[in-house]
Motif scaffolding. Sequence first.
Motif, PDB file in Angstrom:
ATOM      1  N   SER A  26      33.721  50.202  33.098  1.00  0.00           N
ATOM      2  CA  SER A  26      34.972  50.510  34.129  1.00  0.00           C
ATOM      3  C   SER A  26      35.730  49.325  34.232  1.00  0.00           C
ATOM      4  O   SER A  26      35.717  48.127  34.019  1.00  0.00           O
ATOM      5  N   SER A  27      36.927  49.891  35.136  1.00  0.00           N
ATOM      6  CA  SER A  27      38.271  48.868  35.342  1.00  0.00           C
ATOM      7  C   SER A  27      38.241  48.921  36.665  1.00  0.00           C
ATOM      8  O   SER A  27      39.279  48.463  37.370  1.00  0.00           O
ATOM      9  N   GLY A  28      37.169  49.014  37.560  1.00  0.00           N
ATOM     10  CA  GLY A  28      37.133  48.827  38.941  1.00  0.00           C
ATOM     11  C   GLY A  28      37.201  47.518  39.185  1.00  0.00           C
ATOM     12  O   GLY A  28      36.936  46.408  38.527  1.00  0.00           O
ATOM     13  N   ARG A  29      37.645  47.113  40.409  1.00  0.00           N
ATOM     14  CA  ARG A  29      38.115  45.860  40.907  1.00  0.00           C
ATOM     15  C   ARG A  29      36.788  45.039  41.032  1.00  0.00           C
ATOM     16  O   ARG A  29      36.749  43.713  40.652  1.00  0.00           O
ATOM     17  N   GLY A  30      35.745  45.479  41.417  1.00  0.00           N
ATOM     18  CA  GLY A  30      34.585  45.054  41.781  1.00  0.00           C
ATOM     19  C   GLY A  30      33.946  44.453  40.251  1.00  0.00           C
ATOM     20  O   GLY A  30      33.249  43.362  40.214  1.00  0.00           O
TER      21      GLY A  30
ATOM     22  N   LEU B  13      35.466  44.082  37.399  1.00  0.00           N
ATOM     23  CA  LEU B  13      36.330  43.083  36.814  1.00  0.00           C
ATOM     24  C   LEU B  13      36.213  41.795  37.446  1.00  0.00           C
ATOM     25  O   LEU B  13      36.237  40.548  36.798  1.00  0.00           O
ATOM     26  N   ARG B  14      36.050  41.769  38.820  1.00  0.00           N
ATOM     27  CA  ARG B  14      35.816  40.461  39.509  1.00  0.00           C
ATOM     28  C   ARG B  14      34.637  39.782  38.925  1.00  0.00           C
ATOM     29  O   ARG B  14      34.643  38.427  38.917  1.00  0.00           O
ATOM     30  N   TRP B  15      33.523  40.504  38.897  1.00  0.00           N
ATOM     31  CA  TRP B  15      32.229  40.071  38.447  1.00  0.00           C
ATOM     32  C   TRP B  15      32.453  39.425  37.305  1.00  0.00           C
ATOM     33  O   TRP B  15      32.065  38.216  36.806  1.00  0.00           O
ATOM     34  N   LEU B  16      32.985  40.105  36.165  1.00  0.00           N
ATOM     35  CA  LEU B  16      33.406  39.396  34.767  1.00  0.00           C
ATOM     36  C   LEU B  16      34.019  38.095  35.143  1.00  0.00           C
ATOM     37  O   LEU B  16      33.804  37.041  34.338  1.00  0.00           O
ATOM     38  N   GLY B  17      34.957  38.079  35.843  1.00  0.00           N
ATOM     39  CA  GLY B  17      35.763  37.017  36.069  1.00  0.00           C
ATOM     40  C   GLY B  17      35.148  35.768  36.516  1.00  0.00           C
ATOM     41  O   GLY B  17      35.123  34.683  35.966  1.00  0.00           O
ATOM     42  N   ARG B  18      34.040  35.956  37.575  1.00  0.00           N
ATOM     43  CA  ARG B  18      33.225  34.996  38.029  1.00  0.00           C
ATOM     44  C   ARG B  18      32.258  34.521  36.949  1.00  0.00           C
ATOM     45  O   ARG B  18      31.803  33.253  36.881  1.00  0.00           O
ATOM     46  N   GLN B  19      31.763  35.286  35.937  1.00  0.00           N
ATOM     47  CA  GLN B  19      30.820  34.887  34.997  1.00  0.00           C
ATOM     48  C   GLN B  19      31.592  34.167  33.919  1.00  0.00           C
ATOM     49  O   GLN B  19      31.047  33.159  33.358  1.00  0.00           O
ATOM     50  N   ALA B  20      32.846  34.539  33.602  1.00  0.00           N
ATOM     51  CA  ALA B  20      33.614  33.671  32.904  1.00  0.00           C
ATOM     52  C   ALA B  20      33.932  32.314  33.437  1.00  0.00           C
ATOM     53  O   ALA B  20      33.927  31.220  32.560  1.00  0.00           O
ATOM     54  N   ASP B  21      34.239  32.168  34.600  1.00  0.00           N
ATOM     55  CA  ASP B  21      34.265  31.120  35.219  1.00  0.00           C
ATOM     56  C   ASP B  21      33.248  30.159  35.165  1.00  0.00           C
ATOM     57  O   ASP B  21      33.084  28.727  34.964  1.00  0.00           O
ATOM     58  N   LEU B  22      31.855  30.830  35.260  1.00  0.00           N
ATOM     59  CA  LEU B  22      30.823  29.779  35.404  1.00  0.00           C
ATOM     60  C   LEU B  22      30.580  29.556  33.792  1.00  0.00           C
ATOM     61  O   LEU B  22      30.153  28.248  33.606  1.00  0.00           O
TER      62      LEU B  22
END
Length: 338
Positions: free
Chosen positions: A281-285, A287-296
């Motif tokens: 999905s392209s939902g905000r939640g 995509l935000r989770w993917l961003g946090r995982q990428a930052d990790l």
Amino acid sequence: MTTPAPPPPDHLGTGNETGTGTGTETGTGTGTETGTGTGTGTETGTGTGRFVRVGGTVLHVVVEGRGPVCVLSAGLAMAWFDWDAVAELLATRGRTVVRFDRPGHGLSGPATAPPTTAGEAHRIAGLLDALGYGGPAAAPVTVVGHSIAAFHAEGFARLYPERTAALVLLDGSVEEDPRTLLPATLRTGAARALGRAATAAGLPAALGPAARRATVRASRTGGADPAPEDLVRRCYRTGRVWRGALLENSRYLDMAAELASLRRTRPLTAPATVLAGHDGSSGRGALRWLGRQADLADLLGARFEVAEPAGHLVMLDRPDQVARAVVETAERERGDAY
């Protein structure tokens, strides 16, 4: 000489929870492993799995396959059988797979103390020792942590770099700035009281299996809970699992803060992969989770990979991709093909 640890019965705690098992474990291992018991634990075979006493707690563990060792640790309130598909794939690809239940989870004995990141890392080391995978001649292992167990797996890799071949964090918990509002003793006391009250009210026996099924359905994209009905009843009708999950969850932020401290003092030397689940999905939640995982992944210097479509229980939705990530991460330095 040590005394073999008896298999814990289904009724393990205080209170009036109802057990439904037979007292003989019915996991999915090969039933042929014997172990050498060279560490601090003691073990006794139980058909398809075994029970090992590590640090005074009886742990349920299943060992399968032959080859380099992979240790699998699942998230909050999950059990060894949630790794069934991944374990089968890894075993057929020349890996020894060790999957275990933390205290208060699956078929392991009840949690007697609140968990810590270092404590769970030491538990993994003690389990490996007890199974004969310790000592100067032992090869390093790949450690895989899902959800909250990502804290424990990374802690192991930092505290035992010489024993770590690779680290895989599977949709792991992320806390960028962990801070607790209430004292740890207060949170732990509340978790214990809630667990006792739920057990005394008979909630685990009445709602446990249904709650497990509902949680799994909500946490994946690939359908219903594939776990065998008898094992779900055996584990989730007991107050032991409810109490174990509540106690572990009460120390979630403490373990995150402890890991943050370890990151400042203990470098990560093993190759690592962060594998994040995404439902497409392209939902905000999402995509935000993917961003946090990428930052990790950036923080750890790890490879970042997305499993799609997949929910939080990536090992159920994309077991093939999980197995591939485990093998490729361990072989990255050697450049071997999967």
